[in-house]
Write a protein that holds these residues in place. Structure first.
Motif, PDB file in Angstrom:
ATOM      1  N   ASN A 104    -107.427  90.862 -69.592  1.00 25.28           N
ATOM      2  CA  ASN A 104    -108.290  90.165 -68.981  1.00 25.28           C
ATOM      3  C   ASN A 104    -107.779  88.772 -68.380  1.00 25.28           C
ATOM      4  O   ASN A 104    -107.336  87.881 -68.929  1.00 25.28           O
ATOM      5  N   PRO A 105    -107.584  88.644 -67.137  1.00 19.14           N
ATOM      6  CA  PRO A 105    -106.647  87.551 -66.566  1.00 19.14           C
ATOM      7  C   PRO A 105    -107.414  86.093 -66.146  1.00 19.14           C
ATOM      8  O   PRO A 105    -107.042  85.570 -65.384  1.00 19.14           O
ATOM      9  N   ASN A 106    -108.467  86.077 -67.073  1.00 16.53           N
ATOM     10  CA  ASN A 106    -109.400  84.661 -66.832  1.00 16.53           C
ATOM     11  C   ASN A 106    -108.427  83.872 -67.223  1.00 16.53           C
ATOM     12  O   ASN A 106    -107.521  83.635 -68.089  1.00 16.53           O
TER      13      ASN A 106
ATOM     14  N   ILE B 153     -96.330 101.074 -74.518  1.00 21.84           N
ATOM     15  CA  ILE B 153     -97.524 100.936 -73.695  1.00 21.84           C
ATOM     16  C   ILE B 153     -97.268 101.961 -72.502  1.00 21.84           C
ATOM     17  O   ILE B 153     -96.429 101.629 -71.937  1.00 21.84           O
ATOM     18  N   ALA B 154     -98.066 102.827 -72.255  1.00 18.36           N
ATOM     19  CA  ALA B 154     -98.034 103.617 -71.065  1.00 18.36           C
ATOM     20  C   ALA B 154     -98.891 103.212 -69.834  1.00 18.36           C
ATOM     21  O   ALA B 154     -98.202 103.395 -68.664  1.00 18.36           O
ATOM     22  N   VAL B 155     -99.894 102.489 -70.075  1.00 21.13           N
ATOM     23  CA  VAL B 155    -100.834 102.034 -68.973  1.00 21.13           C
ATOM     24  C   VAL B 155    -101.285 100.772 -69.247  1.00 21.13           C
ATOM     25  O   VAL B 155    -101.610 100.162 -70.476  1.00 21.13           O
ATOM     26  N   VAL B 156    -101.494  99.788 -68.310  1.00 23.92           N
ATOM     27  CA  VAL B 156    -101.760  98.468 -68.470  1.00 23.92           C
ATOM     28  C   VAL B 156    -103.004  98.413 -67.242  1.00 23.92           C
ATOM     29  O   VAL B 156    -102.738  98.697 -66.141  1.00 23.92           O
ATOM     30  N   ALA B 157    -104.143  98.137 -67.767  1.00 22.28           N
ATOM     31  CA  ALA B 157    -105.353  98.120 -67.051  1.00 22.28           C
ATOM     32  C   ALA B 157    -105.655  96.649 -66.904  1.00 22.28           C
ATOM     33  O   ALA B 157    -106.135  95.889 -68.036  1.00 22.28           O
ATOM     34  N   PHE B 158    -106.041  96.042 -65.743  1.00 19.93           N
ATOM     35  CA  PHE B 158    -106.664  94.666 -65.558  1.00 19.93           C
ATOM     36  C   PHE B 158    -108.049  94.812 -64.815  1.00 19.93           C
ATOM     37  O   PHE B 158    -108.438  95.822 -64.246  1.00 19.93           O
ATOM     38  N   SER B 159    -108.802  93.997 -65.190  1.00 19.34           N
ATOM     39  CA  SER B 159    -110.140  93.648 -64.643  1.00 19.34           C
ATOM     40  C   SER B 159    -110.261  92.628 -64.119  1.00 19.34           C
ATOM     41  O   SER B 159    -110.167  91.406 -64.677  1.00 19.34           O
TER      42      SER B 159
ATOM     43  N   ASN C 259    -109.509  85.520 -60.263  1.00 21.06           N
ATOM     44  CA  ASN C 259    -108.260  85.540 -60.821  1.00 21.06           C
ATOM     45  C   ASN C 259    -107.443  86.738 -60.443  1.00 21.06           C
ATOM     46  O   ASN C 259    -106.343  87.094 -61.111  1.00 21.06           O
ATOM     47  N   PHE C 260    -107.815  87.304 -59.313  1.00 15.63           N
ATOM     48  CA  PHE C 260    -107.195  88.388 -58.679  1.00 15.63           C
ATOM     49  C   PHE C 260    -105.495  88.367 -58.389  1.00 15.63           C
ATOM     50  O   PHE C 260    -104.579  88.942 -58.938  1.00 15.63           O
ATOM     51  N   HIS C 261    -105.099  87.163 -58.004  1.00 18.59           N
ATOM     52  CA  HIS C 261    -103.875  86.718 -57.631  1.00 18.59           C
ATOM     53  C   HIS C 261    -103.123  86.412 -58.843  1.00 18.59           C
ATOM     54  O   HIS C 261    -101.862  86.825 -59.228  1.00 18.59           O
TER      55      HIS C 261
ATOM     56  N   HIS D 141    -113.296  92.721 -57.915  1.00 24.72           N
ATOM     57  CA  HIS D 141    -112.670  92.665 -56.449  1.00 24.72           C
ATOM     58  C   HIS D 141    -111.925  93.702 -56.227  1.00 24.72           C
ATOM     59  O   HIS D 141    -111.957  94.137 -54.971  1.00 24.72           O
ATOM     60  N   PRO D 142    -111.432  94.798 -56.727  1.00 21.56           N
ATOM     61  CA  PRO D 142    -110.896  95.846 -56.453  1.00 21.56           C
ATOM     62  C   PRO D 142    -112.010  96.946 -55.757  1.00 21.56           C
ATOM     63  O   PRO D 142    -111.709  97.530 -55.062  1.00 21.56           O
TER      64      PRO D 142
END
Length: 104
Positions: A7-9, A55-61, A66-68, A92-93
């Motif tokens: 969570n990139p907040n 970790i095999a996958v990193v998932a962002f929301s 906060n996209f950049h 955003h995506p």
């Protein structure tokens, strides 16, 4: 498979969509959660502690605001761990898929 959800907040906050996805995935995969709002200005270094556990996958929301920040963190992760798959989801995506997929 081990999945790290980020969570990139800028401040600790509940991301309801992300929690829904995490609860659906945790039945079949081992998950970790990282809220970058807890790390202040050191947010770029925060994923390193989690990534050492294969970790095999990193998932962002990502939201637009906060996209950049999420891109910076994803780029740092890819530089250090080129084999990790990165997934972007969130509003955003969803609204701007061409912009998101234009980034390596």
């Amino acid at each position: 498979m081990k999945v790290l959800f980020i969570n990139p907040n800028s401040a600790p906050a509940l991301n309801l969509g992300l929690t829904y996805v995490m609860s659906a995935v945790e039945e079949e995969h081992e998950i970790k959660f990282l809220d970058l709002g807890l790390y202040g200005r050191d947010y770029a270094k925060a994923p390193r502690t989690y990534l050492s556990t294969s970790i095999a996958v990193v998932a962002f929301s990502a939201f637009t605001h906060n996209f950049h920040k999420a891109l910076q963190v994803a780029s740092s992760i890819k530089n250090d761990y080129p084999g990790i798959k990165i997934i972007f989801g969130g509003i955003h995506p969803t609204l701007y898929p061409e912009e998101v997929t234009a980034y390596p």
